[in-house]
Design a protein around this motif. Sequence first.
Motif, PDB file in Angstrom:
ATOM      1  N   ILE A  41      -4.110 -54.606 -37.117  1.00  0.00           N
ATOM      2  CA  ILE A  41      -3.719 -55.605 -36.409  1.00  0.00           C
ATOM      3  C   ILE A  41      -4.512 -55.805 -34.892  1.00  0.00           C
ATOM      4  CG2 ILE A  41      -1.904 -54.153 -35.075  1.00  0.00           C
ATOM      5  CD1 ILE A  41      -0.391 -56.419 -34.705  1.00  0.00           C
ATOM      6  N   MET A  43      -4.604 -57.369 -31.067  1.00  0.00           N
ATOM      7  CA  MET A  43      -3.779 -57.752 -30.120  1.00  0.00           C
ATOM      8  C   MET A  43      -4.796 -58.250 -29.029  1.00  0.00           C
ATOM      9  SD  MET A  43      -2.219 -54.852 -31.642  1.00  0.00           S
ATOM     10  CE  MET A  43      -2.200 -53.887 -30.223  1.00  0.00           C
ATOM     11  N   THR A  85       0.513 -49.531 -27.652  1.00  0.00           N
ATOM     12  CA  THR A  85       2.033 -49.612 -28.132  1.00  0.00           C
ATOM     13  C   THR A  85       2.565 -50.630 -27.862  1.00  0.00           C
ATOM     14  OG1 THR A  85       1.617 -47.197 -28.108  1.00  0.00           O
ATOM     15  CG2 THR A  85       3.918 -48.180 -28.699  1.00  0.00           C
ATOM     16  N   CYS A  88       1.633 -53.894 -29.527  1.00  0.00           N
ATOM     17  CA  CYS A  88       1.849 -53.860 -30.896  1.00  0.00           C
ATOM     18  C   CYS A  88       3.267 -54.237 -30.962  1.00  0.00           C
ATOM     19  CB  CYS A  88       1.434 -52.640 -31.347  1.00  0.00           C
ATOM     20  SG  CYS A  88       1.487 -52.657 -33.252  1.00  0.00           S
ATOM     21  N   LEU A 106       0.672 -50.138 -38.994  1.00  0.00           N
ATOM     22  CA  LEU A 106      -0.247 -50.887 -38.507  1.00  0.00           C
ATOM     23  C   LEU A 106      -1.417 -49.856 -37.786  1.00  0.00           C
ATOM     24  CD1 LEU A 106       2.101 -53.608 -36.841  1.00  0.00           C
ATOM     25  CD2 LEU A 106       1.010 -53.820 -39.377  1.00  0.00           C
ATOM     26  N   TYR A 108      -4.755 -50.259 -34.817  1.00  0.00           N
ATOM     27  CA  TYR A 108      -5.466 -51.136 -34.041  1.00  0.00           C
ATOM     28  C   TYR A 108      -6.797 -50.403 -33.418  1.00  0.00           C
ATOM     29  CZ  TYR A 108      -2.478 -48.953 -30.762  1.00  0.00           C
ATOM     30  OH  TYR A 108      -1.589 -48.003 -30.177  1.00  0.00           O
ATOM     31  N   GLU A 132       0.686 -47.363 -35.431  1.00  0.00           N
ATOM     32  CA  GLU A 132       2.205 -47.797 -35.197  1.00  0.00           C
ATOM     33  C   GLU A 132       2.875 -48.045 -36.386  1.00  0.00           C
ATOM     34  OE1 GLU A 132       2.642 -46.923 -32.057  1.00  0.00           O
ATOM     35  OE2 GLU A 132       0.733 -47.942 -30.914  1.00  0.00           O
TER      36      GLU A 132
END
Length: 431
Positions: A41, A43, A85, A88, A106, A108, A132
């Motif tokens: 993912i 972000m 965190t 996410c 997930l 990152y 996570e």
Amino acid sequence: MSKSLQAIRGMNDILPEQTPLWRYFEATVATLLDGYGYRQIRMPIVEATELFKRSIGEVTDIVEKEMYTFDDRNGDSLTLRPEGTASCVRAVLEHGITGGGQVQKLWYNGPMFRHERPQKGRYRQFHQIGVEVFNLAGPDIDAELIVLTWRLWGLLGLRDVVKLELNSLGTSEARGRYRDALVEFLSARLEQLDADSIRRLATNPLRILDSKVAQTQALLNDAPKLADYLDDASLVHFEGLKARLDAAGIPYVINPKLVRGLDYYGKTVFEWVTDQLGAQGTVCAGGRYDVLVEQMGGKPTAGVGFAMGIERLVLLIESLELVPAELARQVDLYCCAFGEPAELAALTLAETLRDRLPGLRLQVNAGAGSFKSQLKKADKSGALFALVLGEDELAQRVIGCKPLRGQGEQQTIAWDALPAHLAANLKQSVE
Ligand code: HAM
């Protein structure tokens, strides 16, 4: 260069000499996580300041003194993310991808920002790879996260230099009861406490447990123990985790003073530490955060994860001389052409080779230079072979293929035969 034009203190360029090791590290982790079914993912780097205050906690070091916070042109308070965190959790909530108990695994990778005092292994812009997992509440997933990091240490050759520290923080009720007991104990001994711990007594007393002050640590030896205040469910969970680590043969030590610097944790917390990096020895850290999603407005959702500091792991790999030798090789082939007609021919020949040998790393020399200086450059690039194309070779539609790593004599190869010749010889040289 004037100071005002230099990089910000604690924010580093990662130079071309360093990027091969970074890419190797990142690729190793990405392949590993793919193998366990984790999905990436991405972000944003900037989020609303409120997000970090609410999740990390108002009275943590990060929120109190380390965030890069600014008002944007609309007057909204924004912050460069100090960790992943919170972002996410925001992302999974915003997109509803953990709703109805959906499991998400997930990961990152990216820069994080904390205004800490820079030193070896501690920077103001640093990079984390984080993982996570949502909607898995049992100790088996805590164990999986540890097992996969253990596998990573194996792949990188680091198993002998990292140590796993584990603790359980219990539920927030259990911690509340413990906090009261600790505060009562320490309040009766204020004169023996350092100034920072006295301040924390009122704000975040559990953080006193990881105080660096020797006298405070000595005092804590007689203080009430968190383990004695844990609730039954947390104890069972912790035993379940330990049993799985024992079964997997992963060594660990219980560190009853491990509390972590972020407020969202409960039950399992862990850190992988090394004594090879000086003061900044934690290379990977994480734990369970089962109440965070709800605290941020979602339905109750179990959460657990960790993040590793790429700079620290790269430093560790370098300092132990574990950098794979092949990373020194930027290219496989270095093509030296002499004179404009040969340079033109080299260009098309190089494109043909790229077509025929997918994945080939081929550098064509740019600009003039003597034969000697060209070969020096070819050698420095780490290439296995130099291709030499001058007037004579051009006339005969051949090319000189000079082994650079002691694999025999220079050979003259016809252009048509070159792809097959290279395919065979490159493979052999790498093996
Ligand atoms: P953290 O312990 O604050 O946890 O950071 C994780 C790791 O990031 C550290 O163990 C360290 O390797 C690296 N790190 C932290 N600060 C710096 C710095 N200033 N310079 C270089 N490296 C640094 C977290 O960030 C949590 N979000 C981890 C987590 C994920 N917990 C659950 N999920």
